[in-house]
Enzyme design. Structure first.
Site, short mmCIF file in Angstrom:
data_model
loop_
_atom_site.label_atom_id
_atom_site.label_comp_id
_atom_site.label_asym_id
_atom_site.label_seq_id
_atom_site.Cartn_x
_atom_site.Cartn_y
_atom_site.Cartn_z
N GLU A 103 0.89 -1.16 0.00
CA GLU A 103 0.00 0.00 0.00
C GLU A 103 0.92 1.20 0.00
O GLU A 103 1.56 1.49 1.01
CB GLU A 103 -0.83 0.02 1.29
CG GLU A 103 -1.79 -1.11 1.44
CD GLU A 103 -2.88 -1.04 0.42
OE1 GLU A 103 -3.34 0.07 0.12
OE2 GLU A 103 -3.27 -2.09 -0.10
N CYS B 269 -2.47 8.79 2.97
CA CYS B 269 -2.20 8.21 1.66
C CYS B 269 -3.39 8.41 0.72
O CYS B 269 -3.24 8.35 -0.49
CB CYS B 269 -1.90 6.73 1.81
SG CYS B 269 -3.21 5.88 2.70
P1 NAP Z 1 8.43 4.81 4.61
O1 NAP Z 1 9.56 5.71 4.94
O2 NAP Z 1 8.42 4.14 3.30
O3 NAP Z 1 8.36 3.76 5.81
C1 NAP Z 1 7.34 2.81 5.86
C2 NAP Z 1 7.75 1.66 6.76
O4 NAP Z 1 8.81 0.93 6.14
C3 NAP Z 1 8.29 2.10 8.11
O5 NAP Z 1 7.86 1.20 9.09
C4 NAP Z 1 9.79 2.01 7.93
O6 NAP Z 1 10.49 1.82 9.15
C5 NAP Z 1 9.88 0.77 7.07
N1 NAP Z 1 11.13 0.63 6.34
C6 NAP Z 1 11.98 1.59 5.94
N2 NAP Z 1 13.01 1.03 5.26
C7 NAP Z 1 12.81 -0.30 5.25
C8 NAP Z 1 13.51 -1.41 4.72
N3 NAP Z 1 14.64 -1.26 4.03
N4 NAP Z 1 13.00 -2.64 4.90
C9 NAP Z 1 11.86 -2.83 5.57
N5 NAP Z 1 11.12 -1.82 6.10
C10 NAP Z 1 11.60 -0.56 5.94
O7 NAP Z 1 7.04 5.58 4.69
P2 NAP Z 1 6.53 6.57 5.82
O8 NAP Z 1 7.34 7.83 5.69
O9 NAP Z 1 6.45 5.91 7.13
O10 NAP Z 1 5.04 6.84 5.35
C11 NAP Z 1 4.69 7.82 4.41
C12 NAP Z 1 4.38 7.22 3.06
O11 NAP Z 1 3.51 6.10 3.20
C13 NAP Z 1 3.66 8.18 2.15
O12 NAP Z 1 4.29 8.14 0.88
C14 NAP Z 1 2.24 7.65 2.06
O13 NAP Z 1 1.57 7.94 0.86
C15 NAP Z 1 2.41 6.19 2.28
N6 NAP Z 1 1.22 5.61 2.92
C16 NAP Z 1 0.43 4.73 2.24
C17 NAP Z 1 -0.70 4.19 2.86
C18 NAP Z 1 -1.62 3.22 2.16
O14 NAP Z 1 -2.46 2.63 2.82
N7 NAP Z 1 -1.50 3.01 0.90
C19 NAP Z 1 -1.00 4.53 4.16
C20 NAP Z 1 -0.17 5.40 4.82
C21 NAP Z 1 0.94 5.93 4.19
P3 NAP Z 1 11.31 3.03 9.82
O15 NAP Z 1 10.32 4.07 10.15
O16 NAP Z 1 11.90 2.37 11.03
O17 NAP Z 1 12.31 3.48 8.81
#
Ligand code: NAP
Length: 518
Positions: free
Chosen positions: A257, A296
């Protein structure tokens, strides 16, 4: 020093020995918690899920798991005042917290109800009817779902620390698959608080749910074809996880997602003075300001018939002018802070890119006077509205400013707006605000393949509508292309994401012995 969040692994709490990463209050910059998984035994996490949690969950029938979810949701509901308090540290107002906290608990209740009504009091879920494959009827087939024997790694984004965990956990529990919850570091303290109550409730069997605060280390190395990775976050991180050998070589199920440039389309019938025009203004304003636009599903692109662009912008500017940005602990505040100063910098960077194709007509992204807060320490930003100045440019369709930002784009004809919507390359949700059935039909048929969900908003459903931005447990959440190509929620469909479908073939009696036994 702020408290280090403990992970919960193999039936015990684990606290990392190093300093970890500091999570700070979004409005004040004060330390809230430290987060680290250094030294965590990732193999033990996966083993415990597979050997202890999974078998224990699968000894319960679907009905018993549904009852457990209800007990758990009731338990959390009774403790939610503490989550609300902690949630303000993420920058959330009461309204924002309700979406995350009450929304998450309501989702768990909803899955409990759907499980109770729609799943058998057994262990096997039939898919469709029996199919006769021999002339005499002695050889038949039926599809059946059984729980995957592995584990579900659930990686969540920072913006919904409670809902994100509960909406993934609930269907996995119903399916009989143990979960490993990995919250985003920036808001992990809120997830951890709810998680501690889940464990304290004693409702779920040992190993049914574990928590990893901090990085995953080499955990993915232990996952394969029996497991599910359910990811929510940015498209960039999704690409990294999708490229891991757990997915590419060992075929762990991967669901993403991710972000998307969701649109809302105002119909040509919805001129100023109509209910639909007012609904559209309200919906865009709400999507820009709830969770300070860190959703999102937020409306990033507002498509408006060219003749009414000026009226729409004026109406929206009037609404946005009433938004009170500031410390969410002050009740007068209607929009809180972004999660961190880094996140604010990212949004400002995205706005600079959007500025190549659009002009800001409301809000100054570099300056805001927050109520009851220091603009240097808190991640505040004014709601920022842009109007596209060059519809040929790609930025409004490609750059996600994950904050209180939306771009108004004029369109000429229904076919024109269909083409513009498609330039988002796949979205979680779109909405059409119109009371003209011909226009609605045309737009839905042309845009549905680009969307996981479409809302048709008009005067007839407005009073009960849950709105553009709210994923509902009964309805599918997820979208094609840019949105990650995944699917979650959607009623019992979500449970099946954690199960294997098998084409079972044999005599009617043999099949009935299996499915009937379920
Ligand atoms: P993110 O930086 O991509 O992080 C998402 C998750 O992935 C966090 O738990 C992060 O942990 C983890 N992560 C980071 N690097 C990783 C790796 N190499 N391997 C495994 N996991 C890893 O996103 P965010 O900044 O938290 O969220 C914002 C984004 O999410 C926005 O672009 C938004 O559009 C999207 N979003 C989508 C939805 C949906 O339902 N489609 C819902 C909410 C948000 P750490 O924090 O520990 O780095």
């Amino acid at each position: 020093m702020a408290e280090m969040l403990a992970s919960y692994v193999a039936g015990t709490w684990y606290t990392a020995p190093d300093e970890g990463v500091l999570a700070v209050d979004a409005s004040t910059g004060d330390p809230v918690a430290r987060v680290s998984s250094t030294g965590l035994n990732t193999l033990a996490v996966v083993d415990h899920a597979r050997r202890v949690g999974g078998p224990a969950l699968r000894r319960l029938t679907f009905q018993e798991r549904a009852a457990a979810l209800k007990a758990l949701a009731t338990h959390l509901d009774g403790r939610k005042h503490a989550y609300y308090e902690l949630s303000t540290a993420t920058g959330a107002t009461k309204r924002d917290s309700a979406v995350d906290i009450d929304g998450g608990i309501a989702t768990m209740f909803a899955f409990s109800g759907m499980g109770k009504r729609e799943l058998p009091d057994g262990y096997v879920l039939a898919d469709g009817d029996e199919v006769q494959m021999g002339k005499e009827g002695t050889f038949v087939g039926r599809h059946v779902y059984t729980a995957l024997p592995g584990t579900a790694l659930q990686i969540n984004a920072f913006n919904f620390p409670v809902w994100g965990m509960l909406e993934k956990l609930a269907p996995a529990v119903l399916a009989g698959v143990p979960s490993i919850v990995k919250p985003a570091t920036q808001t992990a303290y809120l997830t951890a608080a709810v998680f501690r109550d889940i464990i304290a409730s004693g409702v779920l069997p040992d190993g049914a749910v574990q928590l990893v605060c901090g990085g995953l280390g080499d955990l993915l190395d232990h996952l394969g074809g029996e497991d599910v990775i359910a990811f929510t976050g940015s498209a960039n991180t999704a690409a990294v996880v999708r490229g891991n050998a757990a997915v590419t070589a060992r075929a762990a199920r991967f669901n993403a997602e991710t972000d998307s440039l969701n649109c809302s389309i105002l119909g040509p019938d919805a001129v100023p003075g109509t209910e639909e025009f007012d609904l559209f203004v309200k919906e865009v304003a709400r999507e820009m300001t709830v969770k300070a636009g860190q959703k999102c599903t937020a409306i990033r692109r507002a498509f408006v018939p060219r003749p009414v662009v000026d009226d729409f912008v004026t109406a929206l500017q009037t609404r946005l002018a009433k938004v009170v940005v500031g410390n969410p602990r002050n009740d007068a505040v209607t929009m809180g802070a972004l999660v961190s100063l880094r996140q604010r910098d990212e949004v400002r960077g995205a706005l600079r890119a959007l500025g190549r194709a659009a002009q800001i007509v409301s809000g100054d992204p570099e300056k805001v006077e927050p109520l009851d807060a220091d603009p240097q320490r808190g991640a505040f930003m004014a709601p920022t509205l842009l109007v596209s100045t060059d519809t040929d440019r790609s930025e409004p369709h490609e750059v996600e400013a994950f904050g209180p930002v939306s771009t108004v784009i004029a369109y000429e004809t229904p076919d024109d707006v269909v083409d513009l919507a498609a330039r988002g390359n796949g979205s979680l949700v779109g909405s059409i605000v119109s009371h003209d059935p011909d226009f609605v039909r045309h737009i839905v048929l042309a845009t549905a393949p680009h969307h996981g969900r479409l809302l048709v908003l008009d005067r007839d459903c407005a009073a009960e509508s849950t709105g553009h931005g709210t994923p509902m447990p009964q309805m599918v959440h997820g979208g094609p292309g840019r949105a990650g190509g995944g699917e979650e929620l959607g009623g019992v469909r979500a449970v099946k994401h954690y199960m294997q479908r098998t084409a079972l073939q044999g005599s009617p009696a043999a099949i009935a012995a299996v499915v009937g036994a379920g």
